[in-house]
Design a protein around this motif. Structure first.
Motif, PDB file in Angstrom:
ATOM      1  N   THR A 231      11.894  -9.716   5.437  1.00 43.45           N
ATOM      2  CA  THR A 231      11.585  -8.260   5.326  1.00 43.45           C
ATOM      3  C   THR A 231      11.279  -7.622   3.961  1.00 43.45           C
ATOM      4  O   THR A 231      12.193  -8.229   2.951  1.00 43.45           O
ATOM      5  CB  THR A 231      12.907  -7.575   5.930  1.00 43.45           C
ATOM      6  OG1 THR A 231      13.291  -8.091   7.256  1.00 43.45           O
ATOM      7  CG2 THR A 231      12.495  -5.787   5.793  1.00 43.45           C
ATOM      8  N   GLU A 232      10.405  -6.992   3.662  1.00 43.86           N
ATOM      9  CA  GLU A 232       9.979  -6.191   2.623  1.00 43.86           C
ATOM     10  C   GLU A 232      10.255  -4.873   2.653  1.00 43.86           C
ATOM     11  O   GLU A 232      10.186  -4.220   3.635  1.00 43.86           O
ATOM     12  CB  GLU A 232       8.554  -6.530   1.998  1.00 43.86           C
ATOM     13  CG  GLU A 232       8.583  -8.230   1.788  1.00 43.86           C
ATOM     14  CD  GLU A 232       7.332  -8.376   0.942  1.00 43.86           C
ATOM     15  OE1 GLU A 232       6.239  -7.658   1.125  1.00 43.86           O
ATOM     16  OE2 GLU A 232       7.291  -9.522   0.291  1.00 43.86           O
ATOM     17  N   ILE A 233      10.858  -4.028   1.849  1.00 41.87           N
ATOM     18  CA  ILE A 233      11.205  -2.796   1.425  1.00 41.87           C
ATOM     19  C   ILE A 233      10.567  -2.146   0.214  1.00 41.87           C
ATOM     20  O   ILE A 233      10.932  -3.037  -0.961  1.00 41.87           O
ATOM     21  CB  ILE A 233      12.548  -2.628   1.690  1.00 41.87           C
ATOM     22  CG1 ILE A 233      13.295  -3.103   3.277  1.00 41.87           C
ATOM     23  CG2 ILE A 233      12.983  -1.111   1.565  1.00 41.87           C
ATOM     24  CD1 ILE A 233      14.655  -3.172   3.352  1.00 41.87           C
TER      25      ILE A 233
ATOM     26  N   TYR B 153      10.636   0.768  -2.711  1.00 39.40           N
ATOM     27  CA  TYR B 153      11.412   1.562  -3.223  1.00 39.40           C
ATOM     28  C   TYR B 153      10.623   2.592  -4.368  1.00 39.40           C
ATOM     29  O   TYR B 153      10.041   1.833  -5.282  1.00 39.40           O
ATOM     30  CB  TYR B 153      12.827   1.330  -3.890  1.00 39.40           C
ATOM     31  CG  TYR B 153      13.783   2.257  -4.596  1.00 39.40           C
ATOM     32  CD1 TYR B 153      14.241   3.283  -3.877  1.00 39.40           C
ATOM     33  CD2 TYR B 153      13.748   2.293  -5.952  1.00 39.40           C
ATOM     34  CE1 TYR B 153      14.997   4.044  -4.286  1.00 39.40           C
ATOM     35  CE2 TYR B 153      14.622   3.237  -6.577  1.00 39.40           C
ATOM     36  CZ  TYR B 153      15.439   4.276  -5.781  1.00 39.40           C
ATOM     37  OH  TYR B 153      16.111   5.271  -6.249  1.00 39.40           O
TER      38      TYR B 153
ATOM     39  N   VAL C 230       4.284  -0.561   2.590  1.00 42.82           N
ATOM     40  CA  VAL C 230       5.000  -1.891   1.702  1.00 42.82           C
ATOM     41  C   VAL C 230       3.887  -2.592   1.474  1.00 42.82           C
ATOM     42  O   VAL C 230       3.768  -3.061   0.137  1.00 42.82           O
ATOM     43  CB  VAL C 230       6.094  -2.401   2.438  1.00 42.82           C
ATOM     44  CG1 VAL C 230       6.591  -3.694   1.874  1.00 42.82           C
ATOM     45  CG2 VAL C 230       7.066  -1.578   2.557  1.00 42.82           C
TER      46      VAL C 230
ATOM     47  N   LEU D 241      13.446   4.839  -0.172  1.00 44.18           N
ATOM     48  CA  LEU D 241      13.190   3.757   0.595  1.00 44.18           C
ATOM     49  C   LEU D 241      12.249   3.832   1.611  1.00 44.18           C
ATOM     50  O   LEU D 241      12.282   4.741   2.291  1.00 44.18           O
ATOM     51  CB  LEU D 241      14.473   3.152   1.184  1.00 44.18           C
ATOM     52  CG  LEU D 241      15.704   2.647  -0.032  1.00 44.18           C
ATOM     53  CD1 LEU D 241      16.847   2.311   0.854  1.00 44.18           C
ATOM     54  CD2 LEU D 241      15.121   1.238  -0.418  1.00 44.18           C
TER      55      LEU D 241
ATOM     56  N   TYR E 195      19.522   1.648  -1.946  1.00 45.49           N
ATOM     57  CA  TYR E 195      18.538   0.815  -2.536  1.00 45.49           C
ATOM     58  C   TYR E 195      19.420  -0.153  -3.380  1.00 45.49           C
ATOM     59  O   TYR E 195      19.140  -1.536  -3.405  1.00 45.49           O
ATOM     60  CB  TYR E 195      17.768   1.569  -3.691  1.00 45.49           C
ATOM     61  CG  TYR E 195      16.927   0.739  -4.504  1.00 45.49           C
ATOM     62  CD1 TYR E 195      15.926  -0.236  -4.216  1.00 45.49           C
ATOM     63  CD2 TYR E 195      17.538   0.394  -5.914  1.00 45.49           C
ATOM     64  CE1 TYR E 195      15.261  -1.126  -4.830  1.00 45.49           C
ATOM     65  CE2 TYR E 195      16.840  -0.470  -6.713  1.00 45.49           C
ATOM     66  CZ  TYR E 195      15.604  -1.437  -6.408  1.00 45.49           C
ATOM     67  OH  TYR E 195      15.249  -2.130  -6.987  1.00 45.49           O
TER      68      TYR E 195
ATOM     69  N   GLU F 225      10.260   1.630   4.711  1.00 44.21           N
ATOM     70  CA  GLU F 225      10.051   0.497   5.445  1.00 44.21           C
ATOM     71  C   GLU F 225       8.865   0.402   6.068  1.00 44.21           C
ATOM     72  O   GLU F 225       8.605  -0.689   6.737  1.00 44.21           O
ATOM     73  CB  GLU F 225      11.314   0.313   6.461  1.00 44.21           C
ATOM     74  CG  GLU F 225      12.669   0.192   5.753  1.00 44.21           C
ATOM     75  CD  GLU F 225      13.535   0.060   6.751  1.00 44.21           C
ATOM     76  OE1 GLU F 225      13.620  -0.877   7.601  1.00 44.21           O
ATOM     77  OE2 GLU F 225      14.502   0.867   6.678  1.00 44.21           O
ATOM     78  N   ASP F 226       7.989   1.376   6.043  1.00 43.13           N
ATOM     79  CA  ASP F 226       6.696   1.458   6.669  1.00 43.13           C
ATOM     80  C   ASP F 226       5.818   0.123   6.321  1.00 43.13           C
ATOM     81  O   ASP F 226       5.638   0.065   5.083  1.00 43.13           O
ATOM     82  CB  ASP F 226       6.002   2.781   6.513  1.00 43.13           C
ATOM     83  CG  ASP F 226       4.372   2.641   7.177  1.00 43.13           C
ATOM     84  OD1 ASP F 226       4.284   2.852   8.374  1.00 43.13           O
ATOM     85  OD2 ASP F 226       3.532   2.483   6.229  1.00 43.13           O
TER      86      ASP F 226
END
Length: 275
Positions: free
Chosen positions: A223-225, A227, A243, A236, A97, A238-239
């Protein structure tokens, strides 16, 4: 029985560092004592590092690069050792992260219980750590948190938006002196043009602010991630659906939070109450 090079763990970065040191020393036809004298340390220390009995320091790695003209290879190896060591003491998922956070152009974070790590003072950070941790592990986690904050102070820092539940201002972590220092930090950071610190007042009862803390990172490519942390873990995600859900939740709590100016005044008022 004394250890030898054959006893070293082939997967140990500290062992690899020692092997590289031994290789360069032998190539230069130097004894441990001679190299130690040149670097201002003992030959015994050189031997302990070569056998991975002692971990190298950052300054020692830099001195080796300077002496052997290795263009930073020892220092890069030291940094790899540092990262590997931290991965064993930090929450699972947190080192990864931190790397993504350093690349973010936008950080959106909602925290219901505590001041978020990026905004914590050192004493506040110590106050929220698990007191059952061994001292070395506790120190490593505190230092990692403080180093994490450098992301907000670089030449091109990300926009960072934080929504804190009002309870955060009243929870006496570390006592009144620590809280005064922490609230002062919040007030100071909240004046930065790229940082927003908003307070979600007690009067707000939106469902979006009742499910715990989360952070959504946006990278330069869009891209959005997500946490999230829980007891003993960091994750983390990524789905895209997960998100998007938390990004929407952040928008809801941001909308329910006090405006920036009113939030700043609430922080200052609470600080005055503790003075």
């Amino acid at each position: 029985m004394p250890r030898t090079q054959r006893d070293l763990d082939p997967n140990s970065l500290v062992g690899y560092f020692g092997a590289e040191l031994r290789t360069h020393r032998n190539k230069a036809d130097l004894s441990m004592a001679q190299l130690g004298a040149a670097l201002g340390c003992s030959g015994q220390w050189i031997g302990q590092v070569e056998l991975a009995e002692k971990p190298p320091s950052e300054q020692f790695a830099i001195d080796l690069d300077t002496y052997f003209k290795t263009d930073g290879s020892f220092n890069r190896l030291w940094k790899a050792i540092k990262r590997a060591g931290r991965s064993q003491v930090l929450l699972p998922g947190f080192p990864a992260y931190m790397e993504l956070e350093a690349q973010a152009v936008l950080i959106r974070s909602f925290v219901a219980q505590l001041v978020p790590g990026l905004l914590q003072t050192e004493r506040y950070a110590r106050g929220v750590m698990d007191p059952r941790l061994k001292p070395a592990m506790l120190e490593e986690r505190v230092q990692a948190r403080l180093e994490q904050q450098a992301v907000l102070c670089g030449e091109d820092p990300p926009n960072a938006w934080f929504v804190l539940d009002e309870a955060v201002l009243h929870r006496p972590v570390g006592g009144s002196e620590v809280m005064r220092e922490q609230l002062g930090r919040l007030a100071e950071l909240g004046e930065s043009p790229h940082i927003q610190v908003r307070i979600l007042p007690f009067s707000s009862v939106t469902f979006a602010g009742l499910d715990g803390k989360f952070t959504v990172l946006r990278l330069a490519d869009g891209t959005e991630i997500l946490y999230q942390e829980g007891p003993g873990f960091g994750q983390l995600i990524e789905d895209a659906g997960a998100v998007a859900d938390c990004a929407a939740r952040f928008d809801l709590v941001m909308g329910e939070a006090l405006p920036r100016g009113a939030s700043h005044q609430m922080i200052l008022k609470r600080l005055e109450e503790l003075t």
